[in-house]
Design an enzyme around this catalytic site. Structure first.
Site, PDB file in Angstrom:
ATOM      1  N   GLU A   1       0.815  -1.199   0.000  1.00 61.40           N
ATOM      2  CA  GLU A   1       0.000   0.000   0.000  1.00 61.40           C
ATOM      3  C   GLU A   1       0.857   1.261   0.000  1.00 61.40           C
ATOM      4  OE1 GLU A   1      -3.974  -1.824   2.117  1.00 61.40           O
ATOM      5  OE2 GLU A   1      -3.215   0.129   2.721  1.00 61.40           O
TER       6      GLU A   1
ATOM      7  N   CYS B   1       3.845   8.167   1.367  1.00 59.43           N
ATOM      8  CA  CYS B   1       4.523   7.102   2.118  1.00 59.43           C
ATOM      9  C   CYS B   1       4.629   5.881   1.207  1.00 59.43           C
ATOM     10  CB  CYS B   1       3.736   6.775   3.378  1.00 59.43           C
ATOM     11  SG  CYS B   1       4.514   5.497   4.370  1.00 59.43           S
TER      12      CYS B   1
ATOM     13  N   CYS C   1       7.798  -7.984   5.533  1.00 56.72           N
ATOM     14  CA  CYS C   1       9.074  -7.580   6.130  1.00 56.72           C
ATOM     15  C   CYS C   1       9.604  -8.730   6.963  1.00 56.72           C
ATOM     16  CB  CYS C   1       8.882  -6.338   6.995  1.00 56.72           C
ATOM     17  SG  CYS C   1      10.434  -5.682   7.665  1.00 56.72           S
TER      18      CYS C   1
ATOM     19  N   CYS D   1       9.341  -6.700  13.922  1.00 60.20           N
ATOM     20  CA  CYS D   1       9.185  -5.826  15.093  1.00 60.20           C
ATOM     21  C   CYS D   1       7.873  -6.196  15.788  1.00 60.20           C
ATOM     22  CB  CYS D   1       9.192  -4.367  14.657  1.00 60.20           C
ATOM     23  SG  CYS D   1      10.734  -3.891  13.839  1.00 60.20           S
TER      24      CYS D   1
ATOM     25  N   CYS E   1       4.420  -4.403  15.062  1.00 62.55           N
ATOM     26  CA  CYS E   1       4.149  -4.060  13.669  1.00 62.55           C
ATOM     27  C   CYS E   1       3.413  -5.189  12.959  1.00 62.55           C
ATOM     28  CB  CYS E   1       5.456  -3.762  12.938  1.00 62.55           C
ATOM     29  SG  CYS E   1       5.237  -3.473  11.177  1.00 62.55           S
TER      30      CYS E   1
ATOM     31  N   CYS F   1      -0.308   1.782   7.638  1.00 64.54           N
ATOM     32  CA  CYS F   1       0.809   1.047   7.054  1.00 64.54           C
ATOM     33  C   CYS F   1       1.250  -0.115   7.929  1.00 64.54           C
ATOM     34  CB  CYS F   1       1.998   1.978   6.823  1.00 64.54           C
ATOM     35  SG  CYS F   1       1.662   3.245   5.595  1.00 64.54           S
TER      36      CYS F   1
HETATM   37  S1  SF4 Z   1       8.401  -1.727  11.813  1.00 61.44           S
HETATM   38 FE1  SF4 Z   1       7.497  -3.372  10.552  1.00 61.44          FE
HETATM   39  S2  SF4 Z   1       8.020  -2.863   8.423  1.00 61.44           S
HETATM   40 FE2  SF4 Z   1       9.384  -1.666   9.794  1.00 61.44          FE
HETATM   41  S3  SF4 Z   1      11.249  -2.926  10.007  1.00 61.44           S
HETATM   42 FE3  SF4 Z   1       9.896  -3.450  11.739  1.00 61.44          FE
HETATM   43  S4  SF4 Z   1       8.714  -5.233  10.993  1.00 61.44           S
HETATM   44 FE4  SF4 Z   1       9.635  -4.247   9.204  1.00 61.44          FE
END
Ligand code: SF4
Length: 381
Positions: A95, A108, A115, A119, A122, A344
């Site tokens: 997106e 953005c 990913c 994290c 996230c 996001c």
């Molecule tokens: S915040 Fe999300 S998108 Fe960003 S590096 Fe960490 S896991 Fe990856």
């Protein structure tokens, strides 16, 4: 020559495009002409390139193409915020979010589908890694966004004035493609965006921060999220590989190369009772004592099964005040755009399973500085 062997000109930098024209026996100056058609006017049909002769147009049609990612959906919020879901070659969706504000429009942009860095707060990370985006798929998001406002000649009222590489993915783990796309963003034959207004956000891939400094001078943001290694190891697992001292040293080296009083943007997602306490603010002050920076606080935007909560407004204000009192420039991200989905940090989950949506917010930080702080929603920073 088959369709699949065609060169996609959308993702080529000026030198790469000059090389392409040389490789097909044409003059290098053709690169500038074609780049303008692609990026200034949003053209994807060689037939529309009126200053290019018919023979060359036919030649280009046979060996090249101009192809952005496929638009799956586009939503426009009542406040002007726009969100696109686009499908990339791997079949995954990512997106892109456009945030209009007085005198500027910030886009953005995603650099990866999913990913790998996981994290803990996230949602994108929870989906795992799907694929790197090509340079064409990254710059294609800018191309699509500008095209959505109609054809605009170069440098005249462009819709996208700022870009933040803060969408899905860790851009430094898709280094070459991210760099190429940013070079096109800054090229006058591309989008002519100032280096101060293109910001790459990293979770802290320290060696690649140094590599970045060798090839480009865009603004840099660090997703900090914790003021000590013990906590950051838990929230941002890549910290186990590149701990805070190593990452901040790399950031300082990068910033010092830029000169011109430019500073690091520090992103800090506030998680209730996890990293929002006064002792965390005190540790942050100490940690950033000799780091030229500004701080963006991002109140957590909950998503299902995240295990985290958003702090109270009082706790957010207290944290901000403590940093202010220590002399830091601190902003708190605000939310807007309740009528479309564009978070996001929650993007992949939303694309994959729209029924799981529980939040309908676009979160944007207050845009009060020139380094294009992130509009990236929710918790992806
Ligand atoms: S915040 Fe999300 S998108 Fe960003 S590096 Fe960490 S896991 Fe990856």
């Amino acid at each position: 020559m088959t369709e699949t062997t065609k060169v996609n000109l959308l993702g080529l930098t000026q030198p790469q495009l000059e090389g392409f024209f040389e490789s097909i026996g044409e003059k290098r100056f053709r690169a500038g002409q074609v780049m303008k058609w692609i990026h200034h006017f949003g053209v994807d049909d060689f037939e529309a390139m009126s200053n290019i002769g018919k023979a060359l147009r036919e030649k280009l049609k046979a060996c090249a193409e101009i192809r952005g990612p496929e638009i799956v959906s586009q939503d426009i919020s009542s406040d002007g915020t726009r969100k696109w879901v686009v499908r990339v070659a791997s079949g995954s969706c990512v997106e892109t979010v456009y945030i209009p504000q007085a005198g500027r429009g910030t886009l953005c942009v995603s650099s990866q589908a999913g990913c790998s860095l996981d994290c803990s707060f996230c949602s994108t990370g929870k989906q795992g890694f799907n694929s790197d985006l090509t340079a064409a798929e990254i710059i294609g998001q800018v191309w699509i966004a500008n095209k959505s406002f109609g054809t605009v000649p170069a440098k005249i009222d462009r819709a996208v004035t700022n870009v933040v590489m803060m969408g899905m993915g860790e851009p430094l783990l898709n280094f070459d493609n991210a760099v190429a796309a940013m070079q096109i963003m800054m090229d006058d034959l591309g989008y002519g965006i100032s280096k101060r207004k293109v910001t790459l956000s990293t979770s802290g891939v320290a060696p690649m921060i140094d590599e970045l400094g060798k090839v480009i001078d865009v603004s840099l943001a660090l997703s900090l999220h914790a003021p000590n290694d013990t906590l950051r190891d838990r929230l941002v697992p890549i910290n186990r590989k590149y701990p805070l001292a190593v990452v901040l040293d790399a950031c300082k080296r990068y910033i010092s190369r830029l000169g011109e009083k430019r500073v690091l943007t520090v992103e800090y997602t506030l998680l209730k009772d996890v990293n929002d306490q006064p002792e965390h603010a005190a540790q942050m002050v100490e940690l950033l004592r000799d780091v030229p920076c500004k701080i963006n606080l991002i109140p957590f935007n909950p998503f299902p099964f995240s295990g985290y909560e958003r702090p109270s407004n009082n706790a957010i204000r207290r944290f901000q005040d403590l940093l202010h009192q220590a002399g830091h420039n601190v902003t708190v991200r605000t939310t807007r755009g309740e009528d479309i989905d564009a978070a996001c940090g929650q993007l992949v989950g939303q694309v994959m399973d729209r029924t799981r949506r529980s939040e309908r917010h676009i979160a944007v930080r207050q845009l009060g500085d020139e380094a294009a702080p992130s509009p990236s929603a929710a918790n992806r920073t």
